[in-house]
Design a protein around this motif. Structure first.
Motif, PDB file in Angstrom:
ATOM      1  N   LEU A 164       0.829  -1.200   0.000  1.00 12.05           N
ATOM      2  CA  LEU A 164       0.000   0.000   0.000  1.00 12.05           C
ATOM      3  C   LEU A 164       0.866   1.253   0.000  1.00 12.05           C
ATOM      4  N   HIS A 169      -2.192  -0.771  -4.700  1.00 14.67           N
ATOM      5  CA  HIS A 169      -3.397  -0.998  -3.913  1.00 14.67           C
ATOM      6  C   HIS A 169      -4.002  -2.379  -4.137  1.00 14.67           C
ATOM      7  N   PHE A 173      -4.499  -5.233  -1.172  1.00 14.82           N
ATOM      8  CA  PHE A 173      -5.788  -5.807  -0.816  1.00 14.82           C
ATOM      9  C   PHE A 173      -5.764  -7.328  -0.916  1.00 14.82           C
ATOM     10  N   GLU A 174      -5.040  -7.851  -1.881  1.00 17.71           N
ATOM     11  CA  GLU A 174      -4.934  -9.298  -2.037  1.00 17.71           C
ATOM     12  C   GLU A 174      -4.223  -9.922  -0.847  1.00 17.71           C
ATOM     13  N   TRP A 176      -3.997  -8.637   2.227  1.00 25.08           N
ATOM     14  CA  TRP A 176      -4.875  -8.516   3.409  1.00 25.08           C
ATOM     15  C   TRP A 176      -5.961  -9.591   3.383  1.00 25.08           C
ATOM     16  N   THR A 177      -6.505  -9.831   2.199  1.00 27.10           N
ATOM     17  CA  THR A 177      -7.561 -10.834   2.069  1.00 27.10           C
ATOM     18  C   THR A 177      -7.035 -12.216   2.425  1.00 27.10           C
ATOM     19  N   GLN A 190      -8.358  -4.252   8.554  1.00 25.47           N
ATOM     20  CA  GLN A 190      -7.888  -3.532   7.374  1.00 25.47           C
ATOM     21  C   GLN A 190      -8.935  -3.601   6.259  1.00 25.47           C
ATOM     22  N   LEU A 191      -9.462  -4.792   6.038  1.00 28.18           N
ATOM     23  CA  LEU A 191     -10.477  -4.962   4.995  1.00 28.18           C
ATOM     24  C   LEU A 191     -11.728  -4.148   5.314  1.00 28.18           C
ATOM     25  N   ASN A 194     -11.149  -0.418   4.640  1.00 29.34           N
ATOM     26  CA  ASN A 194     -11.059  -0.087   3.218  1.00 29.34           C
ATOM     27  C   ASN A 194     -12.380  -0.263   2.482  1.00 29.34           C
ATOM     28  N   TYR A 195     -13.168  -1.252   2.876  1.00 27.49           N
ATOM     29  CA  TYR A 195     -14.506  -1.377   2.284  1.00 27.49           C
ATOM     30  C   TYR A 195     -15.379  -0.211   2.715  1.00 27.49           C
ATOM     31  N   VAL A 201     -10.808   0.241  -2.991  1.00 38.13           N
ATOM     32  CA  VAL A 201     -11.714  -0.819  -3.433  1.00 38.13           C
ATOM     33  C   VAL A 201     -13.121  -0.228  -3.420  1.00 38.13           C
TER      34      VAL A 201
END
Length: 304
Positions: A164, A169, A173-174, A176-177, A190-191, A194-195, A201
């Motif tokens: 990040l 980005h 995100f990948e 973190w997922t 974190q997810l 950001n959502y 995202v």
């Protein structure tokens, strides 16, 4: 089709809620996975009974979810220092993550270990896994990347943070997922953030709430505080207070501040607020030790 009351009776006598067949050696009944109120002999019966069962199912599923959501965690998501076994402080500056094993060590144990090694002229090693301390930033990065390649969830989240900061980005995100899927509570938060913000995202409030709840269940005070704020804005003040009490009991100062305002406005009783104050102080006291205090003094002098 029969009524929901009959359905519950069927469940008690081990009968299919739709066709009424009793369980036997040849017929194995399975619970509705969402509510566990009723049983079915097969998918066909479950689908046929769905219109009749849907409302009660959703209501009970929500109750079961709340039982999990509002259960007080035994500790924060940070857990304990693996050396002294005392709870880690919520302040991230009071602990250090070891690149070699991804373990968070309190600065009290880190400081004590370093002073002993210097005093006894020993090689500097990780207090936990005893790996030799890397002498250069490049060596430390190699150790860290080994943890990433090993799918260590903490390392994956940290690497996502690095991506990040580098402007990647999508990759962040990948990571973190993946970390969240492997059980990292910090990645769930974190997810959620950001959502909720929708900057890197597409904004999705439902997903933001879901990941915040997963993080809160795992003991993340910030996620819990954010859930309380969301409930407050939606007018569900009783649920907001519950969230803030849980976060404050873990030692979160912001949640305690929110409860102070709730108390002044009459949204929390004197008894509940007093109990929360005591629990909050107890959580803070549990993170203290002579070694940690000595380390805090040492590093404070180093920064002067």
């Amino acid at each position: 089709m029969r009524s929901e009351a009959e359905t519950i009776d069927d469940n008690n006598t081990s009968m299919c809620a739709s066709c009424g067949i009793a369980a036997n050696d040849d017929v194995k009944l399975k619970n509705c996975t969402a509510c566990h109120l009723v049983k079915y002999c097969g998918v066909k019966c479950q689908k046929e009974h769905r219109p009749q069962h849907k409302r009660a199912c959703k209501r009970r599923a929500a109750e079961l979810r709340d039982e999990i959501l509002f259960k007080q965690p035994e500790s924060s998501h940070l857990g304990e220092c693996p050396i002294c076994c005392l709870p880690l402080a919520l302040d991230g500056k009071k602990s250090v993550m070891m690149a070699c094993c991804s373990k968070a060590i309190c600065k009290g144990c880190s400081y004590t270990n370093k002073t002993r090694e210097i005093r006894e002229s020993l090689d500097q090693r990780c207090p936990f896994c005893r790996h030799l301390t890397p002498k250069t930033k490049q060596d430390a990065d190699k150790d860290f990347m080994k943890r990433v390649e090993a799918n260590d969830p903490v390392a994956l989240r940290k690497f996502g943070n690095r991506r990040l900061s580098e402007g990647d980005h999508v990759s962040a995100f990948e990571y973190w997922t993946k970390a969240a899927e492997l059980g990292d509570v910090g990645a769930q938060n974190q997810l959620s953030c950001n959502y909720g913000k929708g900057k890197i995202v597409q904004k999705d409030i439902k997903k933001a709430i879901y990941h915040a709840e997963q993080a809160a269940i795992g003991g993340h005070p910030l996620a819990r505080h954010n859930l309380g704020s969301a409930e407050w804005e939606n007018g569900r003040k009783d649920r907001a207070v519950k969230h803030w009490i849980i976060a404050a009991n873990l030692g979160d100062d912001e949640a305690l501040g929110a409860l102070r305002e709730c108390y002044s406005e009459g949204f929390i009783s004197k008894e509940d607020f007093s109990a929360t104050l005591r629990a909050h102080q107890a959580a803070l006291d549990a993170t203290k030790s002579p070694q940690r205090e000595a380390a805090e003094v040492f590093y404070a002098n180093q920064n002067e």
